[in-house]
Design a protein around this motif. Sequence first.
Motif, mmCIF file in Angstrom:
data_model
loop_
_atom_site.group_PDB
_atom_site.id
_atom_site.type_symbol
_atom_site.label_atom_id
_atom_site.label_comp_id
_atom_site.label_asym_id
_atom_site.label_seq_id
_atom_site.Cartn_x
_atom_site.Cartn_y
_atom_site.Cartn_z
ATOM 1 N N SER A 1 -18.378 -22.244 17.345
ATOM 2 C CA SER A 1 -18.895 -22.248 18.708
ATOM 3 C C SER A 1 -19.801 -23.452 18.897
ATOM 4 C CB SER A 1 -19.683 -20.968 18.993
ATOM 5 O OG SER A 1 -20.854 -20.941 18.195
ATOM 6 N N ARG A 2 -20.041 -23.797 20.144
ATOM 7 C CA ARG A 2 -20.883 -24.947 20.446
ATOM 8 C C ARG A 2 -22.292 -24.748 19.891
ATOM 9 N NH1 ARG A 2 -19.154 -29.502 21.393
ATOM 10 N NH2 ARG A 2 -17.712 -28.677 22.932
ATOM 11 N N SER A 3 -22.851 -23.558 20.072
ATOM 12 C CA SER A 3 -24.217 -23.320 19.582
ATOM 13 C C SER A 3 -24.273 -23.398 18.058
ATOM 14 C CB SER A 3 -24.710 -21.949 20.050
ATOM 15 O OG SER A 3 -23.845 -20.923 19.589
ATOM 16 N N TYR A 4 -23.197 -22.931 17.408
ATOM 17 C CA TYR A 4 -23.154 -23.027 15.943
ATOM 18 C C TYR A 4 -23.168 -24.494 15.516
ATOM 19 C CZ TYR A 4 -21.323 -23.180 11.222
ATOM 20 O OH TYR A 4 -21.156 -23.465 9.895
ATOM 21 N N LEU A 5 -22.361 -25.295 16.170
ATOM 22 C CA LEU A 5 -22.265 -26.710 15.792
ATOM 23 C C LEU A 5 -23.604 -27.407 15.944
ATOM 24 C CD1 LEU A 5 -18.841 -27.744 17.363
ATOM 25 C CD2 LEU A 5 -19.345 -27.246 14.979
ATOM 26 N N GLN A 6 -24.311 -27.061 17.014
ATOM 27 C CA GLN A 6 -25.594 -27.726 17.257
ATOM 28 C C GLN A 6 -26.642 -27.327 16.226
ATOM 29 O OE1 GLN A 6 -26.291 -26.501 21.286
ATOM 30 N NE2 GLN A 6 -25.114 -28.174 22.170
ATOM 31 N N ALA A 7 -26.501 -26.120 15.662
ATOM 32 C CA ALA A 7 -27.536 -25.606 14.769
ATOM 33 C C ALA A 7 -27.227 -25.823 13.289
ATOM 34 C CB ALA A 7 -27.729 -24.106 15.034
ATOM 35 N N ASP A 8 -25.982 -26.016 12.950
ATOM 36 C CA ASP A 8 -25.607 -26.025 11.540
ATOM 37 C C ASP A 8 -25.854 -27.376 10.879
ATOM 38 O OD1 ASP A 8 -23.125 -26.363 9.385
ATOM 39 O OD2 ASP A 8 -24.125 -24.422 9.356
ATOM 40 N N GLY A 9 -26.558 -27.347 9.746
ATOM 41 C CA GLY A 9 -26.876 -28.594 9.039
ATOM 42 C C GLY A 9 -25.658 -29.248 8.430
ATOM 43 N N ASN A 10 -24.704 -28.453 7.951
ATOM 44 C CA ASN A 10 -23.492 -29.023 7.350
ATOM 45 C C ASN A 10 -22.709 -29.868 8.334
ATOM 46 O OD1 ASN A 10 -23.288 -28.541 4.630
ATOM 47 N ND2 ASN A 10 -22.485 -26.473 4.887
ATOM 48 N N VAL A 11 -22.676 -29.406 9.600
ATOM 49 C CA VAL A 11 -21.898 -30.123 10.612
ATOM 50 C C VAL A 11 -22.433 -31.544 10.786
ATOM 51 C CG1 VAL A 11 -21.362 -30.215 13.076
ATOM 52 C CG2 VAL A 11 -21.099 -28.080 11.819
ATOM 53 N N LYS A 12 -23.766 -31.690 10.834
ATOM 54 C CA LYS A 12 -24.359 -33.022 10.985
ATOM 55 C C LYS A 12 -24.055 -33.881 9.769
ATOM 56 C CE LYS A 12 -26.648 -36.154 13.135
ATOM 57 N NZ LYS A 12 -25.994 -36.811 14.286
ATOM 58 N N LYS A 13 -24.093 -33.275 8.577
ATOM 59 C CA LYS A 13 -23.752 -34.030 7.363
ATOM 60 C C LYS A 13 -22.310 -34.499 7.403
ATOM 61 C CE LYS A 13 -26.986 -31.478 4.388
ATOM 62 N NZ LYS A 13 -27.076 -30.465 3.314
ATOM 63 N N ILE A 14 -21.420 -33.630 7.876
ATOM 64 C CA ILE A 14 -20.003 -33.994 7.968
ATOM 65 C C ILE A 14 -19.826 -35.152 8.934
ATOM 66 C CG2 ILE A 14 -17.764 -33.176 8.836
ATOM 67 C CD1 ILE A 14 -18.492 -30.427 7.638
ATOM 68 N N SER A 15 -20.500 -35.061 10.083
ATOM 69 C CA SER A 15 -20.403 -36.131 11.084
ATOM 70 C C SER A 15 -20.900 -37.462 10.509
ATOM 71 C CB SER A 15 -21.214 -35.749 12.325
ATOM 72 O OG SER A 15 -21.168 -36.762 13.292
ATOM 73 N N ASN A 16 -22.028 -37.427 9.802
ATOM 74 C CA ASN A 16 -22.564 -38.649 9.192
ATOM 75 C C ASN A 16 -21.624 -39.203 8.126
ATOM 76 O OD1 ASN A 16 -24.848 -38.557 10.775
ATOM 77 N ND2 ASN A 16 -26.092 -37.492 9.238
ATOM 78 N N TYR A 17 -21.026 -38.312 7.363
ATOM 79 C CA TYR A 17 -20.087 -38.758 6.319
ATOM 80 C C TYR A 17 -18.885 -39.451 6.940
ATOM 81 C CZ TYR A 17 -16.249 -38.573 3.000
ATOM 82 O OH TYR A 17 -15.176 -38.906 2.219
ATOM 83 N N ILE A 18 -18.342 -38.862 7.979
ATOM 84 C CA ILE A 18 -17.166 -39.455 8.630
ATOM 85 C C ILE A 18 -17.531 -40.828 9.194
ATOM 86 C CG2 ILE A 18 -15.547 -39.204 10.554
ATOM 87 C CD1 ILE A 18 -15.695 -36.165 10.088
ATOM 88 N N THR A 19 -18.712 -40.932 9.793
ATOM 89 C CA THR A 19 -19.165 -42.231 10.316
ATOM 90 C C THR A 19 -19.198 -43.272 9.205
ATOM 91 O OG1 THR A 19 -20.509 -41.204 12.055
ATOM 92 C CG2 THR A 19 -21.095 -43.441 11.405
ATOM 93 N N ARG A 20 -19.801 -42.912 8.078
ATOM 94 C CA ARG A 20 -19.914 -43.860 6.967
ATOM 95 C C ARG A 20 -18.540 -44.221 6.404
ATOM 96 N NH1 ARG A 20 -22.567 -40.861 3.849
ATOM 97 N NH2 ARG A 20 -21.115 -40.528 2.121
ATOM 98 N N LYS A 21 -17.684 -43.221 6.266
ATOM 99 C CA LYS A 21 -16.361 -43.447 5.696
ATOM 100 C C LYS A 21 -15.529 -44.374 6.580
ATOM 101 C CE LYS A 21 -13.160 -42.312 2.578
ATOM 102 N NZ LYS A 21 -13.301 -42.563 1.138
ATOM 103 N N VAL A 22 -15.600 -44.164 7.875
ATOM 104 C CA VAL A 22 -14.859 -45.014 8.813
ATOM 105 C C VAL A 22 -15.388 -46.449 8.753
ATOM 106 C CG1 VAL A 22 -14.441 -45.466 11.267
ATOM 107 C CG2 VAL A 22 -14.142 -43.154 10.353
ATOM 108 N N ALA A 23 -16.702 -46.600 8.726
ATOM 109 C CA ALA A 23 -17.290 -47.944 8.654
ATOM 110 C C ALA A 23 -16.876 -48.650 7.367
ATOM 111 C CB ALA A 23 -18.810 -47.852 8.747
ATOM 112 N N ASP A 24 -16.889 -47.935 6.255
ATOM 113 C CA ASP A 24 -16.486 -48.532 4.973
ATOM 114 C C ASP A 24 -15.023 -48.957 4.994
ATOM 115 O OD1 ASP A 24 -19.024 -48.103 4.043
ATOM 116 O OD2 ASP A 24 -18.528 -46.299 2.892
ATOM 117 N N LYS A 25 -14.172 -48.130 5.598
ATOM 118 C CA LYS A 25 -12.750 -48.456 5.676
ATOM 119 C C LYS A 25 -12.520 -49.699 6.541
ATOM 120 C CE LYS A 25 -8.226 -47.704 5.420
ATOM 121 N NZ LYS A 25 -7.451 -47.752 4.167
ATOM 122 N N LEU A 26 -13.217 -49.775 7.658
ATOM 123 C CA LEU A 26 -13.080 -50.933 8.540
ATOM 124 C C LEU A 26 -13.539 -52.210 7.839
ATOM 125 C CD1 LEU A 26 -14.367 -49.264 11.818
ATOM 126 C CD2 LEU A 26 -12.040 -50.089 11.422
#
Length: 627
Positions: free
Chosen positions: A337-362
């Motif tokens: 759910s939207r509220s879960y995504l906003q509150a969950d710490g893992n979700v933010k870590k996943i988002s940051n990881y994807i950002t870093r991974k995409v930047a490294d690939k580029l």
Amino acid sequence: MTTGKINVSVENIFPLIKKFLYSDHEIFLRELVSNATDATLKLKHLTSIGEAKVEYGKPMIEVKIDKDAKKIHIIDQGLGMTAEEVEKYINQVAFSGAEEFLEKYKDSAKDSGIIGHFGLGFYSAFMVAEKVEIITKSYKDEPAAHWTCDGSPEFTLVAHDKTERGTEIILHVAEDSLEFLEESKIGQLLTKYNKFMPVPIKFGTKKEALPKPEDAGDDYKTEYVDVDNIINNPNPAWTKQPTDLKDEDYAAFYRELYPMQFEEPLFNIHLNVDYPFNLTGILYFPKLDANLQVQKDKIQLYQNQVFVTDNVEGIVPEFLVMLRGVIDSPDIPLNVSRSYLQADGNVKKISNYITRKVADKLKSLFNENREDFEQKWNDIKIVLEYGMLSEPKFYEKAGDFVLYPTVDGKFYTLAELKEALKDSQTDKNGNLVVLYASNQDAQHSYIDIAKEKGYQVLLLDSPIVSHLIQKLEADNEKLTFARVDADHIDKLIPKDEAQISKLSEEESTQLKTVLEGIVPNTTYSVQLEAMDSHAAPFIITQPEFMRRMKEMSQSGGGGMFGMGNLPEMYNLVVNTNSDLASTILKADTSVQESLVKQALDLAKISQGLLKGEELTAFVKRSFELIK
């Protein structure tokens, strides 16, 4: 025979009592097939560690529809349940079979793919069924059990003569849910939610042609046989190691995900991490146009190969939601759910990881084959520029691969651009001035003027470039961007000596007086400049600051800054070395007015400013001149 009341803990309100635990009723099938997959994978794990002394075989899950009897059957060949386990896992809703299983076997079952949350998931069946039956036979040597419930807390549990291991769920479909008895509907749901489940799923049969016998004659008619119709791919590409996949495997998986997409993606990024969270997936960069909204909702989120949603905002960084592909993480619940995504710490870590991974690939793509990266730049720039604006962590890395093309097809990184322009494009305050065009065709004449002066002109034509420019200026001291049709070009220190005016100081004063008497002073500020005699006689520029304020006002920022509707303000730059300047100066008053108006209108046309009555008058005047 046992009868009794289902034990529902207050903390676990489920659809039997509260129908809207799940927002979408169609997910009942996802939940029940997920449970069947759980039961199968549990058995696989127990046989692999020697705890279950049975043959695992090649189990599958079967979904059947009996339209006449208004029933849906979900059948698995998993570990099944004893009557005691039915009591525990079905009647005592507070328990979750998968959670207990994982806790018991937490060391060895880490990678067994258990989907989880058996109890509540099962009760989603009552969103579409007025009665539900469970017929189940455990892998243990115990009698089969038959559980029945009509949607109230009342149930019956009796012995059954089932002899084959596994569980069959029978849904007696309610009158308000008869749409789920249509084969097309169930097939659609299985494809949507269970396309990549890790256990084969059978739904009906299909015709398959038999091989033509070697001795068959020309009149041979192809024979067909019914075979199981397996609707899923249990081993999709993202579940494999990148080292085991080739380019053609990634391309084939893209076509599997998007069968109606005929254009190949530009490149892919394989995600694979197991600490501090679990995440796998493949993201594809498609060719994008300038419309940021067109490509959204193309990334699919899975939890252990079960489809969750294609609205991945909050999990995937916002600037990447225009991409395509799959992300799979057991750390995100099925009922996200939207509220879960906003509150969950893992979700933010996943988002940051994807950002870093995409930047490294580029960065690696840029370093490995810069020429190829430059060729793809126009197709990916909108995503990267948006990323620089919206994700600070991406912005930090972007300097290594984000490009700034010129109108002549050269490409610079920002560091390279600063080095290339440091000796040729500075203003009197020592600021490096980067000239750019936002529309190469519309600003062609201004580009020519700048190039004649020896200046480099970038081509920055994405719809968000004005916002990116402001950020770059804020973060880079003594760096200024100016659109090529702005007035900033006149403030640059020329590479060579400035052109000497053919007009004397007195003649220049006379010319300016004439022009200011004819040109509307509420809109235009007249400026005289000695340019090459071949340059346009009249050129309209706009103050760079005013242009930016106007763009902000038009993009919705006007109200915020109290700017409202800003007035039109331009500079009219007149080339004193043009023949027209000399002609105007020497002409009679009536001729002067006609020449100035005609030249001004021509300059307006080059800027797209001549419209309505003014355009009509210009056309009439032009025809009179060529009679």
